[in-house]
Scaffold this active site. Structure first.
Site, PDB file in Angstrom:
ATOM      1  CE  LYS A  97       8.841  -9.476  -7.284  1.00  0.00           C
ATOM      2  NZ  LYS A  97       8.321  -8.417  -6.000  1.00  0.00           N
TER       3      LYS A  97
ATOM      4  NE  ARG B 243       7.366 -14.832  -3.178  1.00  0.00           N
ATOM      5  CZ  ARG B 243       7.088 -14.060  -4.086  1.00  0.00           C
ATOM      6  NH1 ARG B 243       7.250 -14.151  -5.426  1.00  0.00           N
ATOM      7  NH2 ARG B 243       6.252 -13.031  -3.774  1.00  0.00           N
TER       8      ARG B 243
ATOM      9  NE  ARG C  25      -0.050  -4.529  -7.028  1.00  0.00           N
ATOM     10  CZ  ARG C  25       0.894  -5.678  -6.678  1.00  0.00           C
ATOM     11  NH1 ARG C  25       2.013  -5.782  -7.209  1.00  0.00           N
ATOM     12  NH2 ARG C  25       0.840  -6.331  -5.353  1.00  0.00           N
TER      13      ARG C  25
ATOM     14  NE  ARG D   5      -1.383  -9.294  -6.374  1.00  0.00           N
ATOM     15  CZ  ARG D   5       0.030  -9.219  -6.565  1.00  0.00           C
ATOM     16  NH1 ARG D   5       0.747  -8.914  -7.824  1.00  0.00           N
ATOM     17  NH2 ARG D   5       0.800  -9.836  -5.668  1.00  0.00           N
TER      18      ARG D   5
ATOM     19  NE  ARG E  74       2.112  -9.849  -1.309  1.00  0.00           N
ATOM     20  CZ  ARG E  74       1.849  -9.015  -2.064  1.00  0.00           C
ATOM     21  NH1 ARG E  74       0.556  -8.028  -1.629  1.00  0.00           N
ATOM     22  NH2 ARG E  74       2.293  -8.828  -3.079  1.00  0.00           N
TER      23      ARG E  74
HETATM   24  P1  AP5 Z   1       4.493  -3.883  -9.135  1.00  0.00           P
HETATM   25  O1  AP5 Z   1       5.601  -3.813 -10.404  1.00  0.00           O
HETATM   26  O2  AP5 Z   1       3.335  -4.444  -9.485  1.00  0.00           O
HETATM   27  O3  AP5 Z   1       5.651  -4.875  -8.190  1.00  0.00           O
HETATM   28  P2  AP5 Z   1       6.026  -6.291  -7.834  1.00  0.00           P
HETATM   29  O4  AP5 Z   1       7.339  -6.127  -7.374  1.00  0.00           O
HETATM   30  O5  AP5 Z   1       5.607  -7.235  -9.311  1.00  0.00           O
HETATM   31  O6  AP5 Z   1       5.031  -6.801  -6.762  1.00  0.00           O
HETATM   32  P3  AP5 Z   1       4.112  -7.843  -6.577  1.00  0.00           P
HETATM   33  O7  AP5 Z   1       3.273  -7.818  -5.370  1.00  0.00           O
HETATM   34  O8  AP5 Z   1       3.746  -8.578  -7.784  1.00  0.00           O
HETATM   35  O9  AP5 Z   1       5.409  -9.083  -5.743  1.00  0.00           O
HETATM   36  P4  AP5 Z   1       5.152 -10.037  -4.969  1.00  0.00           P
HETATM   37  O10 AP5 Z   1       6.476 -10.670  -5.214  1.00  0.00           O
HETATM   38  O11 AP5 Z   1       4.539  -9.892  -3.528  1.00  0.00           O
HETATM   39  O12 AP5 Z   1       3.780 -10.802  -5.636  1.00  0.00           O
HETATM   40  P5  AP5 Z   1       3.846 -12.098  -6.649  1.00  0.00           P
HETATM   41  O13 AP5 Z   1       2.689 -12.016  -7.673  1.00  0.00           O
HETATM   42  O14 AP5 Z   1       5.149 -12.568  -7.034  1.00  0.00           O
HETATM   43  O15 AP5 Z   1       4.501  -2.641  -8.627  1.00  0.00           O
HETATM   44  C1  AP5 Z   1       3.992  -2.287  -7.558  1.00  0.00           C
HETATM   45  C2  AP5 Z   1       3.075  -0.976  -7.661  1.00  0.00           C
HETATM   46  O16 AP5 Z   1       4.142   0.170  -7.638  1.00  0.00           O
HETATM   47  C3  AP5 Z   1       2.301  -0.815  -8.893  1.00  0.00           C
HETATM   48  O17 AP5 Z   1       1.202  -0.019  -8.468  1.00  0.00           O
HETATM   49  C4  AP5 Z   1       3.482   0.027  -9.746  1.00  0.00           C
HETATM   50  O18 AP5 Z   1       2.646   0.762 -10.766  1.00  0.00           O
HETATM   51  C5  AP5 Z   1       4.068   0.876  -8.798  1.00  0.00           C
HETATM   52  N1  AP5 Z   1       5.467   1.243  -8.919  1.00  0.00           N
HETATM   53  C6  AP5 Z   1       6.464   0.124  -9.736  1.00  0.00           C
HETATM   54  N2  AP5 Z   1       7.699   0.835  -9.842  1.00  0.00           N
HETATM   55  C7  AP5 Z   1       7.454   2.115  -9.244  1.00  0.00           C
HETATM   56  C8  AP5 Z   1       8.437   3.035  -9.133  1.00  0.00           C
HETATM   57  N3  AP5 Z   1       9.828   3.139  -9.573  1.00  0.00           N
HETATM   58  N4  AP5 Z   1       7.833   4.271  -8.485  1.00  0.00           N
HETATM   59  C9  AP5 Z   1       6.684   4.480  -8.236  1.00  0.00           C
HETATM   60  N5  AP5 Z   1       5.628   3.527  -8.260  1.00  0.00           N
HETATM   61  C10 AP5 Z   1       6.215   2.030  -8.921  1.00  0.00           C
HETATM   62  O19 AP5 Z   1       3.428 -13.340  -5.462  1.00  0.00           O
HETATM   63  C11 AP5 Z   1       2.075 -13.186  -5.130  1.00  0.00           C
HETATM   64  C12 AP5 Z   1       2.056 -14.579  -3.939  1.00  0.00           C
HETATM   65  O20 AP5 Z   1       2.055 -15.787  -4.739  1.00  0.00           O
HETATM   66  C13 AP5 Z   1       2.937 -14.618  -2.825  1.00  0.00           C
HETATM   67  O21 AP5 Z   1       2.724 -13.829  -1.753  1.00  0.00           O
HETATM   68  C14 AP5 Z   1       3.036 -16.113  -2.896  1.00  0.00           C
HETATM   69  O22 AP5 Z   1       1.867 -16.687  -1.937  1.00  0.00           O
HETATM   70  C15 AP5 Z   1       2.766 -16.841  -4.230  1.00  0.00           C
HETATM   71  N6  AP5 Z   1       4.128 -17.096  -4.872  1.00  0.00           N
HETATM   72  C16 AP5 Z   1       4.453 -16.290  -5.979  1.00  0.00           C
HETATM   73  N7  AP5 Z   1       5.737 -16.779  -6.382  1.00  0.00           N
HETATM   74  C17 AP5 Z   1       6.033 -17.547  -5.187  1.00  0.00           C
HETATM   75  C18 AP5 Z   1       7.127 -18.656  -5.144  1.00  0.00           C
HETATM   76  N8  AP5 Z   1       8.107 -18.556  -6.009  1.00  0.00           N
HETATM   77  N9  AP5 Z   1       7.322 -19.335  -3.960  1.00  0.00           N
HETATM   78  C19 AP5 Z   1       6.122 -19.385  -3.175  1.00  0.00           C
HETATM   79  N10 AP5 Z   1       4.990 -18.792  -3.289  1.00  0.00           N
HETATM   80  C20 AP5 Z   1       4.952 -17.743  -4.569  1.00  0.00           C
HETATM   81 ZN    ZN Z   2       4.539  -8.928  -9.581  1.00  0.00          ZN
END
Ligand code: AP5
Ligand code: ZN
Length: 215
Positions: free
Chosen positions: A13, A88, A123, A156, A167
């Site tokens: 994402k 989410r 990552r 992270r 997660r």
């Molecule tokens: P990356 O693009 O970083 O993936 P992402 O989908 O953004 O993953 P996140 O871990 O950020 O998602 P998340 O939803 O768990 O975390 P968030 O920060 O929202 O890509 C991942 C890796 O793969 C990278 O190394 C990249 O280079 C590689 N990659 C990408 N595309 C690729 C491809 N096509 N091929 C190969 N490699 C690839 O949330 C974190 C925490 O915050 C949650 O656990 C929760 O506690 C809290 N939180 C956040 N939002 C909410 C909400 N709305 N409600 C409640 N709690 C929340």
């Molecule tokens: Zn992200």
């Protein structure tokens, strides 16, 4: 243009958000990045969020909904925005609807769990900007440094394997029901597009597939 990016942790994402925000000149609203910034700044919100995030659990709907509602009223959101990591839960999606936000497109990036764990271990992130890299699939120009600022990249705290598995569990229980929610929404409202993308393709293929589906 108002876009929602839906997908498991590590689906890509944040990676695709970097391209999409440039292509449509809209800000990225990543609730995860906002919470990580609050932790870094040592605010009350940050202190509260940290224990949930470190355990791979979701922060409460009430806090997150308040955060997003406030953010989308800011000036830079006038022409739209890209929601990354929100909504989410069904409650968060309902709150967005009740706030009168008309979404143009929901993009689901689909990646099987088996691929997620290896993606997360490779990552590296630039926490200040939210830019992410991968040691193999998307390496920075200089090892360990952010391409734009040259600052240090880090892993992270929630990318440890056991937290990633938690997660993923939380994703399937609480977030995956949004797939049905928004497919139904798109079926009933022709102004909403639902786009499902195979997120196991290379990063630039995912990007071009999304862009052509949006046109
Ligand atoms: P990356 O693009 O970083 O993936 P992402 O989908 O953004 O993953 P996140 O871990 O950020 O998602 P998340 O939803 O768990 O975390 P968030 O920060 O929202 O890509 C991942 C890796 O793969 C990278 O190394 C990249 O280079 C590689 N990659 C990408 N595309 C690729 C491809 N096509 N091929 C190969 N490699 C690839 O949330 C974190 C925490 O915050 C949650 O656990 C929760 O506690 C809290 N939180 C956040 N939002 C909410 C909400 N709305 N409600 C409640 N709690 C929340
Ligand atoms: Zn992200």
């Amino acid at each position: 243009m108002k876009i929602i990016l839906l997908g498991a942790p590590g689906a890509g994402k944040g990676t695709q958000a970097q391209f999409l925000t440039k292509a449509f000149d809209i800000p990225q609203i990543s609730t995860g990045d906002m919470l990580r910034a609050a932790i870094k700044a040592g605010t009350e919100l940050g202190k509260l969020a940290k224990s949930f995030m470190d355990a791979g659990k979701l922060v409460t709907d009430e806090i997150i909904i308040g955060l997003v509602k406030e953010r989308i009223t800011e000036d830079d959101c006038k022409n739209g925005f890209l929601l990354d990591g929100f909504p989410r839960t069904i409650a968060q999606a309902d709150a967005l609807k009740e706030a009168g936000v008309a979404i143009d497109a929901v993009i689901e990036i689909d990646v099987p769990d088996s691929e997620i764990v290896s993606r997360m271990s490779g990552r590296r992130a630039h926490l200040a900007s939210g830019r992410t890299y991968h040691v193999v699939y998307n390496p920075p120009k200089v090892e360990g440094k952010d391409d734009i600022t040259g600052e240090e990249l880090v892993q992270r705290d929630d990318d440890k394997e056991e937290v990633v598995l938690d997660r993923l569990r939380v994703y399937h229980e609480q977030t995956a029901p949004l797939i049905g929610y928004y497919t139904a929404e798109a079926e009933n409202n022709s102004a909403v597009k639902y786009i499902r993308i195979d997120g196991t393709q290379p990063i630039d293929t995912v990007q071009t597939t999304i862009l052509s589906a949006l046109k």
